[in-house]
Write a protein that holds these residues in place. Structure first.
Motif, PDB file in Angstrom:
ATOM      1  N   UNK A  63       4.286  -4.351  11.379  1.00 58.84           N
ATOM      2  CA  UNK A  63       3.173  -5.070  10.782  1.00 58.84           C
ATOM      3  C   UNK A  63       3.733  -6.260  10.022  1.00 58.84           C
ATOM      4  N   UNK A  64       2.817  -7.193   9.651  1.00 55.26           N
ATOM      5  CA  UNK A  64       3.264  -8.340   8.866  1.00 55.26           C
ATOM      6  C   UNK A  64       3.655  -7.867   7.468  1.00 55.26           C
ATOM      7  N   UNK A  65       4.752  -8.388   6.950  1.00 48.95           N
ATOM      8  CA  UNK A  65       5.257  -7.933   5.652  1.00 48.95           C
ATOM      9  C   UNK A  65       4.539  -8.606   4.493  1.00 48.95           C
ATOM     10  N   UNK A  66       3.911  -9.760   4.712  1.00 47.62           N
ATOM     11  CA  UNK A  66       3.276 -10.488   3.620  1.00 47.62           C
ATOM     12  C   UNK A  66       4.309 -11.281   2.831  1.00 47.62           C
ATOM     13  N   UNK A  67       3.834 -12.325   2.147  1.00 48.27           N
ATOM     14  CA  UNK A  67       4.769 -13.196   1.430  1.00 48.27           C
ATOM     15  C   UNK A  67       5.426 -12.470   0.249  1.00 48.27           C
ATOM     16  N   UNK A  68       4.794 -11.425  -0.286  1.00 49.48           N
ATOM     17  CA  UNK A  68       5.378 -10.674  -1.403  1.00 49.48           C
ATOM     18  C   UNK A  68       6.320  -9.575  -0.929  1.00 49.48           C
ATOM     19  N   UNK A  69       6.247  -9.221   0.355  1.00 43.58           N
ATOM     20  CA  UNK A  69       7.124  -8.189   0.885  1.00 43.58           C
ATOM     21  C   UNK A  69       6.895  -6.812   0.278  1.00 43.58           C
ATOM     22  N   UNK A  70       5.725  -6.560  -0.233  1.00 38.98           N
ATOM     23  CA  UNK A  70       5.440  -5.292  -0.909  1.00 38.98           C
ATOM     24  C   UNK A  70       5.127  -4.205   0.114  1.00 38.98           C
ATOM     25  N   UNK A  71       5.633  -3.001  -0.156  1.00 37.92           N
ATOM     26  CA  UNK A  71       5.335  -1.860   0.705  1.00 37.92           C
ATOM     27  C   UNK A  71       5.045  -0.658  -0.183  1.00 37.92           C
ATOM     28  N   UNK A  72       3.839  -0.205  -0.151  1.00 38.43           N
ATOM     29  CA  UNK A  72       3.474   0.955  -0.967  1.00 38.43           C
ATOM     30  C   UNK A  72       4.254   2.189  -0.530  1.00 38.43           C
ATOM     31  N   UNK A  73       4.500   2.286   0.765  1.00 39.89           N
ATOM     32  CA  UNK A  73       5.271   3.419   1.280  1.00 39.89           C
ATOM     33  C   UNK A  73       6.682   3.427   0.687  1.00 39.89           C
ATOM     34  N   UNK A  74       7.329   2.245   0.683  1.00 39.10           N
ATOM     35  CA  UNK A  74       8.669   2.158   0.122  1.00 39.10           C
ATOM     36  C   UNK A  74       8.666   2.463  -1.370  1.00 39.10           C
ATOM     37  N   UNK A  75       7.626   2.029  -2.049  1.00 40.41           N
ATOM     38  CA  UNK A  75       7.526   2.315  -3.480  1.00 40.41           C
ATOM     39  C   UNK A  75       7.422   3.807  -3.734  1.00 40.41           C
ATOM     40  N   UNK A  76       6.576   4.486  -2.955  1.00 42.26           N
ATOM     41  CA  UNK A  76       6.413   5.930  -3.114  1.00 42.26           C
ATOM     42  C   UNK A  76       7.709   6.654  -2.785  1.00 42.26           C
ATOM     43  N   UNK A  77       8.375   6.245  -1.684  1.00 40.35           N
ATOM     44  CA  UNK A  77       9.628   6.887  -1.309  1.00 40.35           C
ATOM     45  C   UNK A  77      10.686   6.697  -2.391  1.00 40.35           C
ATOM     46  N   UNK A  78      10.720   5.501  -2.980  1.00 39.67           N
ATOM     47  CA  UNK A  78      11.685   5.255  -4.050  1.00 39.67           C
ATOM     48  C   UNK A  78      11.398   6.129  -5.262  1.00 39.67           C
ATOM     49  N   UNK A  79      10.130   6.301  -5.589  1.00 34.95           N
ATOM     50  CA  UNK A  79       9.765   7.147  -6.728  1.00 34.95           C
ATOM     51  C   UNK A  79      10.112   8.603  -6.452  1.00 34.95           C
ATOM     52  N   UNK A  80       9.846   9.056  -5.218  1.00 35.06           N
ATOM     53  CA  UNK A  80      10.185  10.431  -4.848  1.00 35.06           C
ATOM     54  C   UNK A  80      11.694  10.649  -4.904  1.00 35.06           C
TER      55      UNK A  80
END
Length: 293
Positions: A63-80
């Motif tokens: 999918x398109x990453x967007x100009x901010x490059x934010x990924x909620x999935x990556x954020x959740x995985x990092x928190x886990x």
């Protein structure tokens, strides 16, 4: 019956209608409130901005990453992962401070130790003992109940920590002498004693070798380590010669080679390579494979 009057036919001051009426019910054509329209336009602008800034558009792969490059999935995985590391750090500290007996008595610590030990075994021990810990020639099977240095969790921990003939000051010591190579026994005596010890576990020996002579040679040279009944001695790492388990093979040729040339297998000392928590976890895991005593 429906009255399909056209809009604009309402009297002055009357509500504006679409001109549609059904059974006396007119369809009004009032304009939407401006605040509502502005809110709608704002959400449309927001949606376009979101599509540009954040991942939104599906592609053939990804999918398109967007100009901010934010990924909620990556954020959740990092928190886990952060939570897992924190929990592991607490658990590893508990493992390091507890004795093997205390670990085995605590269900939560035991589960952690078994998981840690299994991973450590695959990384450090499987190369010699096999991924299933069944060993091979020269490397013990850790699933049976034959232990050169003792099979209690504490004894296993010591063997893992200091090794056998590893050069560590606390290492397990005990050598199988090279009786033939060093000239202690003649070839016929070597074959006789090899045949004798094979007979103790019901295996055939060297054709023509004298079992009576072998018993004499055993009594004069082997009893000190293996004992009167050849049951072995864990304090010296001397194996039981009456069971069917043979670390270096049980054929007459293999046993003759052992008696002639001796054996000096090395178990590395893992102290200094692995931390205390991992060594204890390995001891608990290996003991739990089924062969521990």
């Amino acid at each position: 019956m429906a009255n399909n009057a056209h809009p604009g036919h309402s009297p002055p001051g009357a509500p504006i209608t679409t001109g549609h009426e059904w059974d006396g019910i007119a369809e009004y054509n009032n304009p939407l409130p401006r605040w509502w329209l502005y809110g709608l336009y704002a959400t449309i602008v927001w949606a376009f901005g979101y599509w540009i800034a954040y991942p939104a558009w599906p592609l053939v792969r990804g999918y398109t990453a967007g100009v901010l490059g934010y990924s909620q999935r990556e954020t959740v995985l990092a928190e886990v992962e952060a939570v897992r590391r924190e929990r592991d750090a607490r658990g590893q500290a508990q493992l390091a401070s507890a004795s093997v007996a205390e670990i085995r008595a605590d269900p939560a610590l035991l589960r952690l130790a078994l998981a840690t030990g299994k991973a450590a075994f695959g990384d450090n021990c499987a190369a010699c003992h096999g991924s299933s810990a069944t060993g091979r020639v020269g490397y013990p099977n850790l699933q049976d109940d034959d232990w050169l240095w003792g099979g209690t969790p504490e004894e296993i921990e010591r063997t893992i920590r200091f090794g056998a003939r590893s050069g560590h000051g606390e290492a397990r010591l005990g050598d199988m002498p090279a009786f033939g190579r060093d000239g202690v026994l003649q070839r016929a005596e070597v074959e006789a004693v090899a045949s004798y010890v094979l007979s103790l576990s019901g295996k055939p020996g060297v054709p023509g070798a004298s079992l009576e002579k072998g018993a004499e040679v055993f009594a004069g040279n082997c009893v000190a380590c293996h004992g009167e009944g050849a049951k072995g001695n864990p304090e010296m790492g001397a194996p039981n010669l009456t069971d069917p388990i043979w670390l270096y093979g049980s054929s007459p040729q293999q046993v003759v080679a052992t008696v002639s040339n001796g054996r000096k297998g090395v178990m590395p000392a893992w102290e200094g390579r692995l931390d205390a928590a991992t060594i204890k976890s390995l001891a608990v895991y290996v003991h739990g494979l089924g062969g521990g005593k």
